[in-house]
Write an enzyme that holds these catalytic residues in place. Structure first.
Site, short mmCIF file in Angstrom:
data_model
loop_
_atom_site.label_atom_id
_atom_site.label_comp_id
_atom_site.label_asym_id
_atom_site.label_seq_id
_atom_site.Cartn_x
_atom_site.Cartn_y
_atom_site.Cartn_z
N GLY A 85 0.79 -1.23 0.00
CA GLY A 85 0.00 0.00 0.00
C GLY A 85 0.82 1.27 0.00
CG ASN A 86 5.02 1.13 1.07
OD1 ASN A 86 4.60 0.13 0.51
ND2 ASN A 86 6.30 1.32 1.31
CE LYS A 98 -7.80 -5.94 4.39
NZ LYS A 98 -6.36 -5.81 4.71
CE LYS A 137 0.08 -6.25 -1.16
NZ LYS A 137 1.50 -6.49 -1.07
CE LYS A 189 3.66 -7.37 3.77
NZ LYS A 189 2.41 -7.32 3.04
#
Length: 299
Positions: A9-10, A123, A206, A266
């Protein structure tokens, strides 16, 4: 070398920003600069991205305009932000691609209709509401809202596991002739109902979708770009230690110690991919690709 790159997102929004188009383009310009080592490689390249803040803004716009235009279901908000972010990424990539094109593909990802996540939405998305507003929304729309860190009540939605990238073969062919942007925001969540795909209100992680895509494309490498330069042991503590490499067994052992909402998915995605995964950030990417930084999982 064929590579799938998952942008965090960054890449689009920094803390304290409102998420204007100008802000997102400026952030993407910096991100594209960091991506130059990968863009210089001649293998297939597919870029995925998150969309959490953008979906939140879209839902807020819909709420503010509800008296004039009916709100859309969440799965269509995911589709809208896929197109929005894809257009922004393409705008910044084109000037640096020389003889290559860039193309964004709206991507559907199937989930199981009986995924346990649908019974346990976790979420958080969208704006904060008062207790009275939350009660009304639960009654009138069937939403699930929870108290969020004393800042009000926030909608939570399911985050089911991705099962199938519907446009996988299209992405494969597209990546042979262009830099492909796909699986934005984890993909548009759908379930199969006979010959039809039906959208469902959910948000797919994602990184998990990116791992599924990389495996389906038989990619040689998955690169997950996040806010920190590497995976850390004892993150945020005086004993914090950067980890340069993790075998599959070491990664499995480390999982319980990783933050559930940030680094753990991740590393889980790296394990699901099963080949070399590099976890780092834009600033450290050049060194990480050269073996001087970042965290390599498996491979």
């Amino acid at each position: 070398m064929s590579t799938v790159v998952a942008l965090g997102g960054n890449a689009l929004m920094r803390p304290g920003e409102r998420g204007t188009a100008a802000e997102q383009l400026a952030n993407l310009r910096r991100a594209v600069t960091g991506l130059r080592p990968l863009l210089a490689e001649r293998g297939g390249l597919v870029i995925t991205h998150g969309n959490g803040p953008q979906v939140g803004n879209e839902l807020l716009r819909q709420e503010r305009a509800a008296a004039e235009a009916p709100p859309l279901p969440l799965w269509l908000a995911v589709a809208q932000t896929q197109a929005e972010i894809g257009a922004l990424i393409a705008a910044e990539l084109r000037p640096v691609l020389d003889d290559r094109e860039v193309a964004c593909l709206l991507t559907h990802v199937t989930v199981a209709p009986d995924d346990p996540a649908f019974d346990r939405p976790t979420k958080p998305i969208g704006p904060f509401y008062s207790a009275e507003q939350a009660e009304t929304l639960e009654r009138e729309r069937g939403w699930t809202l929870v108290s969020d860190a004393n800042r009000g009540h926030r909608r939570v939605v399911p985050s089911p596991l991705p099962l199938e990238i519907v446009e996988l073969e299209v992405i494969r062919h597209l990546s042979e002739i262009a830099v492909a942007i796909a699986c934005g925001g984890g993909g548009i969540p759908v379930v199969r109902r006979g010959e039809r795909l039906a959208g469902v209100d959910a948000v797919i992680d994602k990184d998990r979708a990116s791992a599924l895509l990389a495996r389906g494309l038989d990619a040689e490498r998955l690169v997950i770009l996040t806010e920190v330069p590497a995976v850390y042991r004892d993150f945020g503590k005086p004993t914090q230690e950067e980890i340069r490499a993790l075998s599959a067994a070491e990664a499995e052992e480390l999982l319980p110690a990783l933050a559930e909402g940030s680094m753990r998915p991740k590393v889980e995605s790296a394990l699901a991919f099963g080949r070399e995964t590099l976890i780092t950030n834009f600033d450290a990417l050049d060194d990480a690709l050269a073996g001087r930084g970042g965290t390599r999982v498996g491979g």
